[in-house]
Motif scaffolding. Sequence first.
Motif, short mmCIF file in Angstrom:
data_model
loop_
_atom_site.label_atom_id
_atom_site.label_comp_id
_atom_site.label_asym_id
_atom_site.label_seq_id
_atom_site.Cartn_x
_atom_site.Cartn_y
_atom_site.Cartn_z
N TYR A 110 4.77 -7.64 -12.32
CA TYR A 110 5.24 -6.27 -12.56
C TYR A 110 4.30 -5.54 -13.51
O TYR A 110 3.91 -4.39 -13.27
CB TYR A 110 6.66 -6.33 -13.13
N VAL A 111 3.89 -6.21 -14.60
CA VAL A 111 3.00 -5.58 -15.58
C VAL A 111 1.65 -5.28 -14.91
O VAL A 111 1.09 -4.19 -15.10
CB VAL A 111 2.81 -6.49 -16.82
N ALA A 112 1.16 -6.24 -14.12
CA ALA A 112 -0.12 -6.03 -13.44
C ALA A 112 -0.02 -4.83 -12.50
O ALA A 112 -0.93 -3.99 -12.44
CB ALA A 112 -0.50 -7.29 -12.65
N TRP A 113 1.10 -4.74 -11.77
CA TRP A 113 1.30 -3.61 -10.84
C TRP A 113 1.32 -2.29 -11.63
O TRP A 113 0.66 -1.33 -11.24
CB TRP A 113 2.64 -3.83 -10.12
N LEU A 114 2.06 -2.30 -12.76
CA LEU A 114 2.15 -1.08 -13.58
C LEU A 114 0.78 -0.64 -14.08
O LEU A 114 0.45 0.53 -14.06
CB LEU A 114 3.06 -1.33 -14.80
N LEU A 115 -0.02 -1.64 -14.52
CA LEU A 115 -1.33 -1.31 -15.07
C LEU A 115 -2.30 -0.82 -13.99
O LEU A 115 -3.21 -0.05 -14.25
CB LEU A 115 -1.93 -2.54 -15.79
N ALA A 116 -2.04 -1.27 -12.75
CA ALA A 116 -2.95 -0.90 -11.65
C ALA A 116 -2.61 0.45 -11.04
O ALA A 116 -3.49 1.12 -10.48
CB ALA A 116 -2.92 -2.00 -10.58
N VAL A 117 -1.34 0.85 -11.14
CA VAL A 117 -0.87 2.07 -10.48
C VAL A 117 -1.72 3.31 -10.78
O VAL A 117 -2.08 4.04 -9.83
CB VAL A 117 0.63 2.30 -10.81
N PRO A 118 -2.11 3.58 -12.02
CA PRO A 118 -2.90 4.80 -12.28
C PRO A 118 -4.22 4.82 -11.51
O PRO A 118 -4.72 5.89 -11.19
CB PRO A 118 -3.16 4.76 -13.78
N TYR A 119 -4.77 3.65 -11.23
CA TYR A 119 -6.07 3.59 -10.55
C TYR A 119 -5.91 3.48 -9.03
O TYR A 119 -6.82 3.82 -8.28
CB TYR A 119 -6.89 2.41 -11.07
N TYR A 120 -4.78 2.95 -8.59
CA TYR A 120 -4.56 2.76 -7.15
C TYR A 120 -3.23 3.37 -6.73
O TYR A 120 -2.23 2.66 -6.62
CB TYR A 120 -4.58 1.25 -6.80
N PRO A 121 -3.19 4.71 -6.47
CA PRO A 121 -1.93 5.37 -6.07
C PRO A 121 -1.34 4.77 -4.80
O PRO A 121 -0.16 4.91 -4.54
CB PRO A 121 -2.34 6.83 -5.85
N TYR A 122 -2.19 4.07 -4.06
CA TYR A 122 -1.73 3.43 -2.82
C TYR A 122 -0.56 2.49 -3.10
O TYR A 122 0.33 2.32 -2.28
CB TYR A 122 -2.90 2.64 -2.20
N LEU A 123 -0.57 1.90 -4.30
CA LEU A 123 0.48 0.94 -4.68
C LEU A 123 1.86 1.61 -4.71
O LEU A 123 2.88 0.94 -4.63
CB LEU A 123 0.17 0.33 -6.05
N ILE A 124 1.89 2.95 -4.84
CA ILE A 124 3.18 3.65 -4.82
C ILE A 124 3.39 4.37 -3.48
O ILE A 124 4.45 4.26 -2.87
CB ILE A 124 3.25 4.70 -5.95
N PHE A 125 2.36 5.11 -3.05
CA PHE A 125 2.55 5.98 -1.88
C PHE A 125 2.12 5.36 -0.55
O PHE A 125 2.35 5.96 0.51
CB PHE A 125 1.76 7.28 -2.09
N GLY A 126 1.46 4.23 -0.60
CA GLY A 126 1.00 3.62 0.64
C GLY A 126 -0.02 4.52 1.33
O GLY A 126 -0.87 5.13 0.67
N PRO A 127 0.11 4.72 2.68
CA PRO A 127 -0.87 5.52 3.42
C PRO A 127 -0.90 6.99 2.97
O PRO A 127 -1.90 7.67 3.14
CB PRO A 127 -0.40 5.43 4.88
N ALA A 128 0.22 7.48 2.35
CA ALA A 128 0.27 8.89 1.92
C ALA A 128 -0.46 9.11 0.60
O ALA A 128 -0.48 10.23 0.08
CB ALA A 128 1.73 9.33 1.78
N ALA A 129 -1.07 8.05 0.06
CA ALA A 129 -1.72 8.15 -1.25
C ALA A 129 -2.85 9.18 -1.27
O ALA A 129 -3.15 9.76 -2.31
CB ALA A 129 -2.25 6.79 -1.67
#
Lengths: 339, 114
Positions: free
Chosen positions: A189-208
């Motif tokens: 979870y922490v790794a995902w949180l830290l990566a989110v600002p650099y990889y919007p794909y992790l939240i929006f998927g193809p709509a990133a």
Amino acid sequence: MELLERYLRAVKFFLPRREQDDILRELSENILSQMDDKAAEFGRPLNENEQVAILKQHGHPFVVASRFRNTPVQYLIGPVVFPFYWFVLKILFWIGLGVNALNSIALLTSGEPMRQLLGGLLDFAHTALPVFGWVTFVFALQDFFIAKFHLVDKLNQRWDPRSLPATPAPQQNVRRSQSIFGLIAGAVYVAWLLAVPYYPYLIFGPAASALRLAPEWHRFYLPVVVLAIAGLAQAAINLVRPQWTWLPPATRLACNVGALVILRFIFKTNSYVFVLVADSARGAHYETVAQIANITIIATLASVALGLSIAVIIEALRCLKEIWQWIRRRGNPLPSRIS
Amino acid sequence: MTPGTNNHDMFENLRLELRRGSLVLAVLAALRKEQYGYTLRKTLEEQGMAIDEGTLYPLLRRLESQGLLLSEWREEEKRNKRFYRLSGDGKVILKQLLAEWQRINSSLDGMVKG
């Protein structure tokens, strides 16, 4: 004898009105006798320092007068209720402080952190003082009725040793597997949180490529990461200290309260997602997607807030249970032959 | 705070507690003979039961309000003084207290020497 007059006038101020004259007359006479005695011993009238010494020996006017008051010992909360009162106050204080600390962390990310922090502290005082006042009032009322109806005496007559709580069950440690799972899940979870600002794909998927989180989210990013790390730390600590059974519910309680505080600020935000490309047919399509996303996020956050509120109550009860068991273990150091 | 100071404070507290009950007995016993506050304090001091003014004068008033002492304002050496003496009830209570004190004393004596 000007000093003596001043002294007696000062004592008079603190004396019960009805007995003032009588007490002062006697006190004055006794002090004069003592001064006469000393003067006779020295063979001369007493000087100012010697008079001061005698008056000081009698004590401060306030102290002297207080000894003549026949009022019984008075207290707002008596010794029977006081331990419970103190216990509740301490718990409320620490919970309040914890909430305030989390609130402050959330505010640190806002525009004027110092001003907001100061405001937060004042808010804490504004909230805490009336709460403490009401708690004191409730306990004082309780104490009053306990004394009025002689409830302690009645309890003392009626109690039966067999009605005492059972000996607490041996302490069960936090399971190792639970801590390991918490550690892995927390780390992901922490790794995902830290990566989110650099990889919007992790939240929006193809709509990133077309959607982004609104800038308001940046204010809450740090507090959310802190809460995630707190959960991770709890699992790591429990792996080494499995006997600290109070830590999981306490951490969950703190994190849930912290999350509620963060949600309070998130709800003030109008738009959660915005569209990067607004002036094309593709942009119009994503505008619709963003609107749906915003509505979905609001609904999700409302559900999360409701769930967290219930969880806070449950975790608070669990914490109280842990504290209660800890007190019983502490206050029950029975010899091994009995335990 | 050093352990020595702690011990000294603890001893002082316990000593005061021990003396508190005995003071009432001493005052009642001394007032079998009429006296006023200051001379009573001196008498007690001479007998080894020193008591400070702040304790004695309120105690006299309390014992009087409980009916164990009687007081009277009278002139002596050109000054009005309040004289205290034991009342009828005071005499009975003193007798009972003395008997109780002797019982406690002999019990303690037995325990300490035994």
